[in-house]
Design a protein around this motif. Sequence first.
Motif, mmCIF file in Angstrom:
data_model
loop_
_atom_site.group_PDB
_atom_site.id
_atom_site.type_symbol
_atom_site.label_atom_id
_atom_site.label_comp_id
_atom_site.label_asym_id
_atom_site.label_seq_id
_atom_site.Cartn_x
_atom_site.Cartn_y
_atom_site.Cartn_z
ATOM 1 N N GLY A 5 -6.592 -8.817 3.819
ATOM 2 C CA GLY A 5 -5.642 -9.009 2.728
ATOM 3 C C GLY A 5 -5.373 -7.718 1.987
ATOM 4 N N THR A 6 -6.438 -7.016 1.662
ATOM 5 C CA THR A 6 -6.273 -5.768 0.915
ATOM 6 C C THR A 6 -5.526 -4.733 1.746
ATOM 7 O OG1 THR A 6 -8.382 -6.250 -0.101
ATOM 8 C CG2 THR A 6 -7.487 -4.059 -0.459
ATOM 9 N N ALA A 7 -5.863 -4.668 3.040
ATOM 10 C CA ALA A 7 -5.193 -3.682 3.894
ATOM 11 C C ALA A 7 -3.702 -4.001 4.002
ATOM 12 C CB ALA A 7 -5.839 -3.653 5.274
ATOM 13 N N ILE A 8 -3.369 -5.287 4.150
ATOM 14 C CA ILE A 8 -1.947 -5.666 4.209
ATOM 15 C C ILE A 8 -1.250 -5.273 2.909
ATOM 16 C CG2 ILE A 8 -0.327 -7.601 4.309
ATOM 17 C CD1 ILE A 8 -2.267 -9.059 6.086
ATOM 18 N N PHE A 9 -1.922 -5.555 1.806
ATOM 19 C CA PHE A 9 -1.344 -5.191 0.513
ATOM 20 C C PHE A 9 -1.086 -3.689 0.443
ATOM 21 C CE2 PHE A 9 -1.567 -3.929 -3.909
ATOM 22 C CZ PHE A 9 -0.694 -4.831 -4.502
ATOM 23 N N MET A 10 -2.082 -2.937 0.898
ATOM 24 C CA MET A 10 -2.015 -1.473 0.837
ATOM 25 C C MET A 10 -0.870 -0.909 1.677
ATOM 26 S SD MET A 10 -5.824 -0.131 1.263
ATOM 27 C CE MET A 10 -5.772 1.468 1.971
ATOM 28 N N ILE A 11 -0.698 -1.484 2.882
ATOM 29 C CA ILE A 11 0.230 -0.877 3.836
ATOM 30 C C ILE A 11 1.607 -1.532 3.760
ATOM 31 C CG2 ILE A 11 0.599 -0.321 6.285
ATOM 32 C CD1 ILE A 11 -1.793 1.065 5.064
ATOM 33 N N GLU A 12 1.622 -2.873 3.614
ATOM 34 C CA GLU A 12 2.900 -3.574 3.761
ATOM 35 C C GLU A 12 3.536 -3.959 2.434
ATOM 36 O OE1 GLU A 12 4.146 -3.828 6.694
ATOM 37 O OE2 GLU A 12 2.375 -3.171 7.806
ATOM 38 N N ILE A 13 2.748 -4.472 1.497
ATOM 39 C CA ILE A 13 3.333 -5.038 0.280
ATOM 40 C C ILE A 13 3.638 -3.955 -0.741
ATOM 41 C CG2 ILE A 13 3.041 -6.718 -1.581
ATOM 42 C CD1 ILE A 13 2.968 -8.197 0.948
ATOM 43 N N SER A 14 2.648 -3.150 -1.028
ATOM 44 C CA SER A 14 2.851 -2.167 -2.088
ATOM 45 C C SER A 14 2.266 -0.814 -1.682
ATOM 46 C CB SER A 14 2.187 -2.675 -3.375
ATOM 47 O OG SER A 14 2.409 -1.747 -4.405
ATOM 48 N N PRO A 15 2.931 -0.150 -0.731
ATOM 49 C CA PRO A 15 2.388 1.107 -0.209
ATOM 50 C C PRO A 15 2.151 2.145 -1.305
ATOM 51 C CG PRO A 15 4.315 0.401 1.043
ATOM 52 C CD PRO A 15 4.236 -0.478 -0.163
ATOM 53 N N LYS A 16 2.980 2.092 -2.354
ATOM 54 C CA LYS A 16 2.836 3.097 -3.414
ATOM 55 C C LYS A 16 1.509 2.945 -4.129
ATOM 56 C CE LYS A 16 6.852 5.130 -5.616
ATOM 57 N NZ LYS A 16 8.025 4.733 -6.382
ATOM 58 N N ARG A 17 1.270 1.693 -4.611
ATOM 59 C CA ARG A 17 0.004 1.454 -5.300
ATOM 60 C C ARG A 17 -1.167 1.605 -4.332
ATOM 61 N NH1 ARG A 17 1.708 -3.540 -9.012
ATOM 62 N NH2 ARG A 17 3.556 -3.266 -7.723
ATOM 63 N N GLY A 18 -0.910 1.216 -3.075
ATOM 64 C CA GLY A 18 -1.950 1.344 -2.058
ATOM 65 C C GLY A 18 -2.409 2.787 -1.945
ATOM 66 N N ALA A 19 -1.431 3.684 -1.823
ATOM 67 C CA ALA A 19 -1.786 5.090 -1.632
ATOM 68 C C ALA A 19 -2.391 5.687 -2.889
ATOM 69 C CB ALA A 19 -0.542 5.877 -1.217
ATOM 70 N N LYS A 20 -1.948 5.156 -4.059
ATOM 71 C CA LYS A 20 -2.381 5.774 -5.306
ATOM 72 C C LYS A 20 -3.753 5.290 -5.765
ATOM 73 C CE LYS A 20 0.844 7.686 -8.614
ATOM 74 N NZ LYS A 20 2.087 7.311 -9.265
ATOM 75 N N ILE A 21 -3.983 3.968 -5.676
ATOM 76 C CA ILE A 21 -5.225 3.420 -6.225
ATOM 77 C C ILE A 21 -6.180 2.988 -5.118
ATOM 78 C CG2 ILE A 21 -6.221 1.731 -7.808
ATOM 79 C CD1 ILE A 21 -3.312 1.320 -8.848
ATOM 80 N N LEU A 22 -5.684 2.090 -4.261
ATOM 81 C CA LEU A 22 -6.605 1.447 -3.319
ATOM 82 C C LEU A 22 -7.221 2.415 -2.328
ATOM 83 C CD1 LEU A 22 -4.762 -1.891 -2.775
ATOM 84 C CD2 LEU A 22 -7.178 -1.650 -3.272
ATOM 85 N N GLN A 23 -6.374 3.256 -1.746
ATOM 86 C CA GLN A 23 -6.907 4.127 -0.710
ATOM 87 C C GLN A 23 -7.983 5.089 -1.221
ATOM 88 O OE1 GLN A 23 -3.887 5.627 1.826
ATOM 89 N NE2 GLN A 23 -5.335 6.654 3.167
ATOM 90 N N PRO A 24 -7.726 5.809 -2.318
ATOM 91 C CA PRO A 24 -8.783 6.686 -2.822
ATOM 92 C C PRO A 24 -10.056 5.922 -3.177
ATOM 93 C CG PRO A 24 -6.745 7.040 -4.042
ATOM 94 C CD PRO A 24 -6.498 5.913 -3.114
ATOM 95 N N VAL A 25 -9.887 4.736 -3.792
ATOM 96 C CA VAL A 25 -11.079 3.989 -4.202
ATOM 97 C C VAL A 25 -11.873 3.547 -2.977
ATOM 98 C CG1 VAL A 25 -11.892 1.900 -5.331
ATOM 99 C CG2 VAL A 25 -10.080 3.228 -6.371
ATOM 100 N N THR A 26 -11.194 3.010 -1.961
ATOM 101 C CA THR A 26 -11.953 2.584 -0.779
ATOM 102 C C THR A 26 -12.594 3.776 -0.091
ATOM 103 O OG1 THR A 26 -9.845 2.560 0.374
ATOM 104 C CG2 THR A 26 -10.771 0.436 -0.152
ATOM 105 N N GLU A 27 -11.860 4.875 0.042
ATOM 106 C CA GLU A 27 -12.432 6.038 0.714
ATOM 107 C C GLU A 27 -13.668 6.546 -0.016
ATOM 108 O OE1 GLU A 27 -9.459 9.018 1.413
ATOM 109 O OE2 GLU A 27 -8.481 7.755 2.912
ATOM 110 N N LEU A 28 -13.600 6.496 -1.338
ATOM 111 C CA LEU A 28 -14.744 6.956 -2.115
ATOM 112 C C LEU A 28 -15.931 6.020 -1.912
ATOM 113 C CD1 LEU A 28 -15.797 8.870 -4.344
ATOM 114 C CD2 LEU A 28 -15.180 7.085 -5.948
#
Lengths: 308, 294, 273
Positions: free
Chosen positions: A108-131
Amino acid sequence: MDNEKLKRELFRPSKAAKQERRGKFISFSALALIVVAVSAIILFVTMKGLAAFTQNHVNVIDFFTGRDWNPSVKGANGQPEAGALPMITGSFLVTIFSALLATPFAIGTAIFMIEISPKRGAKILQPVTELLVGIPSVVYGFIGLMVVVPTVRTLFGGSGFGILSGTLVLFVMILPTVTSMTADALRSVPRYYREASLALGATQWQTIWRVILRAATPGILTAIVFGMARSFGEALAVQMVIGNAALMPTSLVSPSSTLTSVLTTGMGNTVMGSLQNNVLWSLALVLLLMSLLFNLIIRLIGKKGAMK
Amino acid sequence: MNAKTSNKIAVATLYLIALIVVLILLSLLGYILYNGVPVISWHFLTAPAKAFTAGGGIGIQLFNSFYLLILSMLICFPIALGAAIYLNEYAKQNWVTALIRNAIEILSSLPSVVVGLFGFLLFVVYFGLGFSILSGAIALTFFNLPLLTRTIEDSLSAIPDAQREGGLALGLSRWETVTKIIVPAAVPSIITGVILSAGRVFGEAAALIYTAGQSAPALNFADWNPFNISSPLNPMRPAETLAVHIWKINSEGIMPDAKAISSGSSAVLVIAILLFNFAARFIGRRLYKRLTSS
Amino acid sequence: MLVNPSHAVDPSKERHIELLSDPAHPVILETHDLKVFYGQKEALKDADLQFNEHEITALIGPSGSGKSTFLRSLNRMNDRVAKVTGEINYRGIDINQPDVDIYAMRRQIGMVFQRPNPFAKSIYENIAFALRQRGVTNRHELDDIVESSLKGAALWDQVKDDLNKSALSLSGGQAQRLCIARAIAVKPDILLLDEPASALDPVSTSQLENTLLELKRDYTIIIVTHNMQQASRISEYTAFFNMGRVLEYDTTTNIFTNPQIQITSDYVSGNFG
């Protein structure tokens, strides 16, 4: 240029040729060292792991099916009580439960990150998960001890230690990894798949469900198996919250153990070469074989995905 | 239910899931920092640990973590670099190479506790190195080698082949081309990879409890002769690291402020890894800029 | 000039010439039965060509005709990816044999590639470092070679104040000149150029052509090009490749004004390829 001199120059091995041979040798040695290390690990752990069966004559079937783990005591049949079933069960339960829990959240989170809201995905979710992928597992264990165990105790009674706490800690621990690998899988689905589906009048959800998830299935499966392998092999975080009782789990909130938790607590308290020590190495061997199995599954998924 | 309605429901659900995950992850980070940061002080970071009374620090463990990290990187980096060079520049596409890649893949997927136990068996017991920094560094090397090799290999393969041809056409050997052209051009991303893997090594505990040991004998920070037993640089002394310390005091700690110490230590670990992450990005970008401009 | 004029009427046959024996321009490089295989695929069939010292020879032909494959085989850049059989005689020595030291050979036969590939180093180091690898360590000597090479490639005036700047900051045309300077710094005998102007704008291209005309006084140049005008402007001889064969080899004037094979005529007049 004088032809003889040229001939000499062309046929005499140059400094470059010598360097080339040496460099190739050095770099190959480095690679060979890694291969030797892998072989040594597999060889030594296998040898030590088999010792309990070959030297101490522990029955292999009793080892895998026995429910009593107390290797320093002889059981009714005169054999040492070395039944590893409680730990094997514990390891499988926390692995399967944590994967079951993590999968929907990760996808669900990955779909949100890539498909639904790529902007927020790249800004918040991706850095947080990578960290969070990089947070040490002892920290997860400590938080489990401080937060998860007391919560489980309040909600379900008992000590709070057990399979449920272990599952929850592993769930949070593998969530970032599975999410970011799933996101990679979604990202690698070509753009025109989406465009073609949307152009046919499909809604965004239909596109995701019928096209993108289908196309990314091998990658997502790999992510889940990878997460399971991490859960199965994790030692300290689980050991801190599972309760460390080598008993068959009777409920999700009763103190239990896993292969790794028994290994970490037991290895320091036994004498090298003794039966009590050898059966621990047998547990390590089971762990090693399981890790090879996970590796094989990931490889098979990759092969199948490549064929499609 | 028509397609539009189900689309709305699905998208709303996805928002909810993402929100839950963000909340879990952020509260995790928040919990660590909120509970840990107030504990951190100069005294906490430098004082030795106390076994039975409150008020101890993590000075020795922190030093051990860094020393072990540096030592294992010194062993690991040259091997990983050599292996990556061979794999990317020399290895032919055949079954031997495939087998070697499999072996590396297997090493990277082994549970770190298995790597630690192997290190215990071979180095601590058979080779008689005892619970020591050296044993720990070797175990961490095994743990770190596959990932670092792959990172460096990726960095090398990102350098276009035109650069290799350029070197070869000048009459340089492939080895010279790789070491003098390709590796220098890949330095920014190699450094980034090294720092990121350093973060992983820094937080590792399971591979260390039976190799570097679980005790932190007092150190004399005035004695830098690596052959003296109380010297911080002595590679043969047992050395509990910060990550092992957290595990240790929570499993069998008897000091009254174990919880505060663990909170502080966890925060220090997490902050250190945050710093590693930022440093990796920053330094990588900086080096790349220097390479491409004046 | 034609060896066998009867070939001219049979377009399926190849037509080769013996180069005029000219004492000022002796043959420096020739190939005999040169074949190149990529796996099972024969990418080049029996190429027999000769190249004169201090002249420019152009290799033309449609994409995939084998001209680049041929060129890259001349200094054995294809060794790792292809099987190359036949002779490559460089000043009478067959360099296509295993005991030839390819590194020494490539210092005699240099190469410049299609896309400019300056190293991620300073402009100065791009030229100096290969020399240093071969034992030239004297700073003055290095300075001199860097300067003369950059002058030879007509780049000196533009970069003489920025020698410590990264070579990656140069424009495409400048970067390609730097690659030429780098190649001539090791003082080769022959320069192989693989479509060196294909990534450049028209102005840079014409500057490059002028540079090549200057360079042929000191070097033998073999150049692969897609550009018919370029071939006709700068080369003395032209070889026409098609489907892995050399179909016609003659003076550039003949190839462009009086080709003997229909397919050559079609190609140079732009009817196919």
